[in-house]
Design an enzyme around this catalytic site. Structure first.
Site, PDB file in Angstrom:
ATOM      1  CE  LYS A  47       0.743  -2.228   9.530  1.00  0.00           C
ATOM      2  NZ  LYS A  47      -0.482  -2.509  10.307  1.00  0.00           N
ATOM      3  NE  ARG A 105      -2.028  -1.648   3.580  1.00  0.00           N
ATOM      4  CZ  ARG A 105      -2.475  -1.831   4.826  1.00  0.00           C
ATOM      5  NH1 ARG A 105      -3.683  -1.412   5.157  1.00  0.00           N
ATOM      6  NH2 ARG A 105      -1.716  -2.403   5.726  1.00  0.00           N
ATOM      7  CG  ASP A 151      -2.399  -4.385  12.935  1.00  0.00           C
ATOM      8  OD1 ASP A 151      -1.219  -4.747  12.828  1.00  0.00           O
ATOM      9  OD2 ASP A 151      -3.087  -4.026  11.967  1.00  0.00           O
ATOM     10  CE1 TYR A 164      -5.771   2.516  10.161  1.00  0.00           C
ATOM     11  CE2 TYR A 164      -4.589   2.058   8.127  1.00  0.00           C
ATOM     12  CZ  TYR A 164      -5.774   2.298   8.801  1.00  0.00           C
ATOM     13  OH  TYR A 164      -6.951   2.319   8.113  1.00  0.00           O
ATOM     14  CD  GLU A 179      -4.118   3.203  15.373  1.00  0.00           C
ATOM     15  OE1 GLU A 179      -3.263   3.102  16.254  1.00  0.00           O
ATOM     16  OE2 GLU A 179      -3.869   3.602  14.210  1.00  0.00           O
ATOM     17  CG  HIS A 238      -2.587  -0.790  15.121  1.00  0.00           C
ATOM     18  ND1 HIS A 238      -3.935  -0.844  15.378  1.00  0.00           N
ATOM     19  CD2 HIS A 238      -2.469  -0.686  13.770  1.00  0.00           C
ATOM     20  CE1 HIS A 238      -4.604  -0.788  14.243  1.00  0.00           C
ATOM     21  NE2 HIS A 238      -3.740  -0.688  13.254  1.00  0.00           N
TER      22      HIS A 238
END
Length: 371
Positions: free
Chosen positions: A75, A15, A270, A94, A118, A96
């Site tokens: 990520k 991505r 995650d 993101y 998120e 996490h």
């Protein structure tokens, strides 16, 4: 604003954080956009498309990070990327963090402003930047689970929909949110015998009404989880506590009650995973077996369908990116109370309570930092 989009370097992550369309929107608003050379190729977006949209390409990744004010990623930063972060930069991706203390402390040491997709909320109580990838991961979890049930993959050799005269596989989805509903919908469409578990009666009522009883619903309890462990061919873990570590719902001891060759797919990996025996895997080696049960725990599942995922992600993130670029992080978060929970780390302080609690750290109040 100087906006940088590096190429993702996590294992089999294809991505990219911005489509050419998104780059054009930012360029038209007067911002400078640079991407690392080849950043979009894995998602089917060649450099020429970005250049046509007004962006520039940069082959030197260190120069790209050094030049930037706002860094867009998909990520969480990998170790090499952490070393490039410093005070004055804003990272939007993101994160996490509740599942990764080393990353949390690394971001604190960088003194950068780190905003997580998120944990941004919506006026309706949802998580708008998590939702598109949750939908992708939910649908992919059934594909992955069906493949893992094949004998050659270590599974029991069960076909998800069965055939005339042979019953379909039993699929249990734990969690009725975006991931869970998309997983259940996909499994139902493939002809499986589907049960979805949740602790919210209103949510179960909604699902029952929406699917006209075609999927079974059950209140998630110790008893229903025990039954799922004994009877299911495939269990999909789709639980979420926003910004916090996922609860462990199936223990190592319970694996002994599962059918040999049955499959666990942990979409909550995650956030640390919702099965006691879960550990993050990659697309290169997606599964492992514990006590005869196949575990699929890929932490960046949507990366395998990079084009779809990139388009869905940019659709959701672009309004927030434009707010950051137009106003700067402080004004953008001050103006939008739903954007504000996205702030996870700033100036060496954790600003999201669930992350601080996970590692016994103090939590700074974002509202105080924004004054």
């Amino acid at each position: 604003m100087k906006i940088a989009v590096p190429k993702e370097i996590k294992n089999h992550e294809y991505r990219v954080a911005l489509t050419p369309t998104g780059a054009r929107e930012l360029f038209d608003r007067g911002h400078q956009v640079k991407l690392q050379t080849g950043a979009g190729e894995g998602a089917g977006f060649p450099d020429a498309d970005y250049e046509a949209a007004g962006a520039r390409m940069e082959a030197d990744v260190d120069a790209l990070w050094s030049w930037s004010e706002l860094i867009l990623k998909v990520k969480e930063p990998q170790p090499d990327e952490l070393a490039r972060l410093d005070e004055g930069k804003t990272l939007f991706t993101y994160l996490h963090l509740a599942a990764d203390e080393n990353l949390t402390r690394g971001l604190m040491e960088s003194k950068a402003t780190c905003i997580a997709y998120e944990t941004i909320t919506s006026p309706h109580g949802g998580l708008p930047l998590l939702a598109p990838m949750s939908a992708v991961a939910g649908r992919m979890s059934v594909q992955a689970g069906a493949h893992s049930l094949e004998k050659a993959q270590g599974g029991a050799g069960v076909l998800l929909p069965g055939v005339p005269g042979v019953p379909p596989a039993r699929v249990t989805v734990i969690g009725g949110g975006v991931v869970g509903e998309n997983a259940a919908r996909m499994a139902l469409g493939l002809g499986a015998d589907v049960t979805i578990l949740d602790t919210s009666i209103p949510r179960l009522e909604t699902l029952d009404h929406r699917y006209q009883g075609r999927m079974k619903t059950a209140f998630s309890s110790a008893d229903t989880l025990d039954e799922a462990v004994r009877e299911s061919d495939l269990i999909i873990g789709a639980v979420l506590v926003p910004g916090a570590a996922a609860p462990k719902l199936i223990t190592r001891q319970q694996l002994g009650d599962m059918k040999p060759g049955s499959v666990l797919v942990d979409v909550a990996i995650d956030q640390g995973g919702c099965f006691e025996t879960s550990r993050a895997t990659t697309h290169a080696e997606p599964t492992y077996v514990v006590d005869g049960v196949v575990h699929y725990c890929v932490a960046n599942m949507p990366g395998a369908v990079a084009r779809t995922s990139t388009q869905a992600l940019t659709n959701a993130t672009l309004p927030f990116v434009m707010a950051l670029a137009d106003k700067g992080w402080k004004q953008a978060l001050s103006d939008d109370p739903h954007f504000r929970p996205g702030l996870n780390v700033h100036q060496g302080q954790v600003t999201y309570p669930a992350v601080a609690e996970a590692f016994g750290l103090d939590s700074a109040d974002p509202a105080t930092l924004l004054k």
